[in-house]
Motif scaffolding. Sequence first.
Motif, PDB file in Angstrom:
ATOM      1  N   ALA A 192     -99.963  -1.494 -62.438  1.00  0.00           N
ATOM      2  CA  ALA A 192    -100.154  -0.715 -60.967  1.00  0.00           C
ATOM      3  C   ALA A 192    -101.203  -0.592 -60.116  1.00  0.00           C
ATOM      4  CB  ALA A 192     -99.950   1.041 -60.846  1.00  0.00           C
ATOM      5  N   VAL A 193    -102.726  -0.951 -60.287  1.00  0.00           N
ATOM      6  CA  VAL A 193    -103.650  -0.900 -59.480  1.00  0.00           C
ATOM      7  C   VAL A 193    -103.832  -2.870 -58.864  1.00  0.00           C
ATOM      8  CG1 VAL A 193    -106.276  -1.811 -59.573  1.00  0.00           C
ATOM      9  CG2 VAL A 193    -105.416   0.685 -60.377  1.00  0.00           C
ATOM     10  N   TYR A 194    -103.117  -4.024 -59.605  1.00  0.00           N
ATOM     11  CA  TYR A 194    -103.130  -4.587 -59.189  1.00  0.00           C
ATOM     12  C   TYR A 194    -102.162  -4.766 -58.304  1.00  0.00           C
ATOM     13  CZ  TYR A 194    -101.466 -10.121 -59.616  1.00  0.00           C
ATOM     14  OH  TYR A 194    -101.569 -10.898 -59.081  1.00  0.00           O
ATOM     15  N   LEU A 195    -100.813  -4.642 -58.213  1.00  0.00           N
ATOM     16  CA  LEU A 195     -99.815  -4.471 -57.568  1.00  0.00           C
ATOM     17  C   LEU A 195    -100.079  -3.867 -56.049  1.00  0.00           C
ATOM     18  CD1 LEU A 195     -96.739  -4.185 -59.604  1.00  0.00           C
ATOM     19  CD2 LEU A 195     -96.898  -6.087 -58.728  1.00  0.00           C
ATOM     20  N   ARG A 196    -100.581  -2.775 -56.420  1.00  0.00           N
ATOM     21  CA  ARG A 196    -101.464  -2.341 -54.887  1.00  0.00           C
ATOM     22  C   ARG A 196    -102.437  -2.289 -54.292  1.00  0.00           C
ATOM     23  NH1 ARG A 196    -102.250   2.567 -57.415  1.00  0.00           N
ATOM     24  NH2 ARG A 196    -104.794   2.053 -57.558  1.00  0.00           N
ATOM     25  N   THR A 197    -103.199  -3.698 -55.037  1.00  0.00           N
ATOM     26  CA  THR A 197    -104.660  -4.643 -54.595  1.00  0.00           C
ATOM     27  C   THR A 197    -103.199  -5.537 -54.120  1.00  0.00           C
ATOM     28  OG1 THR A 197    -106.301  -3.389 -55.690  1.00  0.00           O
ATOM     29  CG2 THR A 197    -106.926  -5.657 -54.797  1.00  0.00           C
ATOM     30  N   LEU A 198    -103.023  -6.026 -54.328  1.00  0.00           N
ATOM     31  CA  LEU A 198    -102.682  -7.579 -54.037  1.00  0.00           C
ATOM     32  C   LEU A 198    -101.368  -7.268 -52.572  1.00  0.00           C
ATOM     33  CD1 LEU A 198    -101.612 -10.402 -54.954  1.00  0.00           C
ATOM     34  CD2 LEU A 198     -99.758  -9.529 -56.123  1.00  0.00           C
ATOM     35  N   LYS A 199    -100.444  -5.934 -52.828  1.00  0.00           N
ATOM     36  CA  LYS A 199     -99.901  -5.613 -51.433  1.00  0.00           C
ATOM     37  C   LYS A 199    -100.591  -5.594 -50.242  1.00  0.00           C
ATOM     38  CE  LYS A 199     -96.269  -1.897 -49.887  1.00  0.00           C
ATOM     39  NZ  LYS A 199     -95.842  -0.748 -50.515  1.00  0.00           N
ATOM     40  N   GLU A 200    -102.080  -5.136 -50.158  1.00  0.00           N
ATOM     41  CA  GLU A 200    -103.111  -4.364 -49.454  1.00  0.00           C
ATOM     42  C   GLU A 200    -103.640  -5.787 -48.682  1.00  0.00           C
ATOM     43  OE1 GLU A 200    -103.790  -1.850 -47.159  1.00  0.00           O
ATOM     44  OE2 GLU A 200    -102.206  -0.872 -48.742  1.00  0.00           O
ATOM     45  N   LEU A 201    -104.059  -6.444 -49.585  1.00  0.00           N
ATOM     46  CA  LEU A 201    -104.240  -7.938 -49.695  1.00  0.00           C
ATOM     47  C   LEU A 201    -103.351  -8.740 -48.825  1.00  0.00           C
ATOM     48  CD1 LEU A 201    -106.918  -9.734 -49.702  1.00  0.00           C
ATOM     49  CD2 LEU A 201    -104.338 -10.880 -52.245  1.00  0.00           C
ATOM     50  N   LEU A 202    -101.838  -8.765 -48.918  1.00  0.00           N
ATOM     51  CA  LEU A 202    -100.641  -9.530 -48.860  1.00  0.00           C
ATOM     52  C   LEU A 202    -100.686  -9.727 -46.749  1.00  0.00           C
ATOM     53  CD1 LEU A 202     -98.589 -10.543 -51.349  1.00  0.00           C
ATOM     54  CD2 LEU A 202    -100.496 -11.805 -50.507  1.00  0.00           C
ATOM     55  N   LEU A 203    -100.859  -8.027 -46.632  1.00  0.00           N
ATOM     56  CA  LEU A 203    -100.540  -7.100 -45.995  1.00  0.00           C
ATOM     57  C   LEU A 203    -101.221  -7.165 -44.408  1.00  0.00           C
ATOM     58  CD1 LEU A 203     -98.211  -3.792 -46.452  1.00  0.00           C
ATOM     59  CD2 LEU A 203     -97.478  -6.677 -46.016  1.00  0.00           C
ATOM     60  N   SER A 204    -102.676  -7.766 -44.955  1.00  0.00           N
ATOM     61  CA  SER A 204    -104.069  -7.204 -44.280  1.00  0.00           C
ATOM     62  C   SER A 204    -104.127  -8.629 -43.537  1.00  0.00           C
ATOM     63  CB  SER A 204    -104.707  -6.251 -44.394  1.00  0.00           C
ATOM     64  OG  SER A 204    -106.054  -7.078 -43.933  1.00  0.00           O
ATOM     65  N   GLN A 257    -107.420  -9.150 -42.248  1.00  0.00           N
ATOM     66  CA  GLN A 257    -108.068  -9.622 -42.214  1.00  0.00           C
ATOM     67  C   GLN A 257    -109.072  -9.633 -43.667  1.00  0.00           C
ATOM     68  OE1 GLN A 257    -110.312  -5.642 -40.611  1.00  0.00           O
ATOM     69  NE2 GLN A 257    -112.296  -6.407 -40.561  1.00  0.00           N
ATOM     70  N   LEU A 258    -108.486  -8.402 -44.450  1.00  0.00           N
ATOM     71  CA  LEU A 258    -108.784  -8.507 -46.173  1.00  0.00           C
ATOM     72  C   LEU A 258    -108.795 -10.111 -46.855  1.00  0.00           C
ATOM     73  CD1 LEU A 258    -107.263  -5.273 -47.401  1.00  0.00           C
ATOM     74  CD2 LEU A 258    -109.312  -6.559 -47.712  1.00  0.00           C
ATOM     75  N   LYS A 259    -107.075 -10.910 -46.522  1.00  0.00           N
ATOM     76  CA  LYS A 259    -106.948 -12.119 -46.476  1.00  0.00           C
ATOM     77  C   LYS A 259    -108.139 -12.834 -46.332  1.00  0.00           C
ATOM     78  CE  LYS A 259    -102.712 -12.098 -45.040  1.00  0.00           C
ATOM     79  NZ  LYS A 259    -101.726 -12.715 -44.981  1.00  0.00           N
ATOM     80  N   ILE A 260    -108.403 -13.012 -44.844  1.00  0.00           N
ATOM     81  CA  ILE A 260    -109.561 -13.449 -44.818  1.00  0.00           C
ATOM     82  C   ILE A 260    -111.170 -13.186 -45.465  1.00  0.00           C
ATOM     83  CG2 ILE A 260    -111.059 -14.616 -43.320  1.00  0.00           C
ATOM     84  CD1 ILE A 260    -108.368 -14.552 -40.930  1.00  0.00           C
ATOM     85  N   SER A 261    -111.546 -12.343 -45.967  1.00  0.00           N
ATOM     86  CA  SER A 261    -112.494 -11.211 -46.450  1.00  0.00           C
ATOM     87  C   SER A 261    -112.292 -12.110 -47.890  1.00  0.00           C
ATOM     88  CB  SER A 261    -112.850 -10.337 -46.247  1.00  0.00           C
ATOM     89  OG  SER A 261    -112.603 -10.070 -45.483  1.00  0.00           O
ATOM     90  N   PHE A 262    -111.500 -11.999 -48.438  1.00  0.00           N
ATOM     91  CA  PHE A 262    -110.981 -12.699 -49.802  1.00  0.00           C
ATOM     92  C   PHE A 262    -111.594 -13.827 -50.222  1.00  0.00           C
ATOM     93  CE2 PHE A 262    -108.396 -13.914 -53.830  1.00  0.00           C
ATOM     94  CZ  PHE A 262    -108.986 -12.830 -54.637  1.00  0.00           C
ATOM     95  N   LEU A 263    -110.147 -14.706 -49.125  1.00  0.00           N
ATOM     96  CA  LEU A 263    -110.782 -15.704 -49.406  1.00  0.00           C
ATOM     97  C   LEU A 263    -112.216 -16.273 -49.188  1.00  0.00           C
ATOM     98  CD1 LEU A 263    -109.466 -18.898 -48.961  1.00  0.00           C
ATOM     99  CD2 LEU A 263    -109.388 -18.590 -46.974  1.00  0.00           C
ATOM    100  N   VAL A 264    -113.370 -15.721 -47.850  1.00  0.00           N
ATOM    101  CA  VAL A 264    -114.580 -15.709 -48.064  1.00  0.00           C
ATOM    102  C   VAL A 264    -115.898 -15.828 -49.133  1.00  0.00           C
ATOM    103  CG1 VAL A 264    -116.264 -15.177 -46.700  1.00  0.00           C
ATOM    104  CG2 VAL A 264    -114.170 -16.066 -45.641  1.00  0.00           C
TER     105      VAL A 264
END
Length: 185
Positions: free
Chosen positions: A143-155, A157-164
């Motif tokens: 559940a934590v993983y899916l929630r984090t993944l959903k947030e990452l895919l929707l934002s 700014q988070l995608k770019i931060s994660f990639l960096v």
Amino acid sequence: LISMGAMALAVGMVVDGSIVVFENILRRLEDSRLEVGAVKESNTLLTLIYDAVVEVRVPVVISIMTTVIVFVPIIFTLPLTAAILGDLAKVIVSILSLSAVVTIFLLPPLCLILLKKGGGRQKTRGIYRLHLLFSAAFEKLKAVYLRTLKELLLSRQLKISFLVCVSLLFSLSTYLLFSHVEKEL
């Protein structure tokens, strides 16, 4: 030292077959309890375990034997290669062969003993309770993983931060690897 390395290498492979057999036993037990509320008389725990093992025994044994087949020729190689890798191959072949025997012949009776202790009435005793605890912990982690993944895919700014962050981490680990590990050549 090489034999110890072989055992360390084989640890993960040794439990694979047992996990598949045990999970199939628990799945069949859960399915039979969901259908009837308890294990049916005609489908006793012994029959249930037997059917579960029969269902997966061929794939489990074949998967173990494919790994064994890879290491057997190393035992019969030239003396220099056999001196270096022969012990490793012998240990892995021996451990995996024993693992197949334990998975098919020793695990089912142990499951019968451990699952009988819980009885057909209670689902919170013995090995079944351990299974429930691990399943609950895994579901929380999922559940934590899916929630984090959903947030990452929707934002964006988070995608770019994660990639960096991943890129920096990869670069740092590559630098540390090449600067601190001794080179043989």
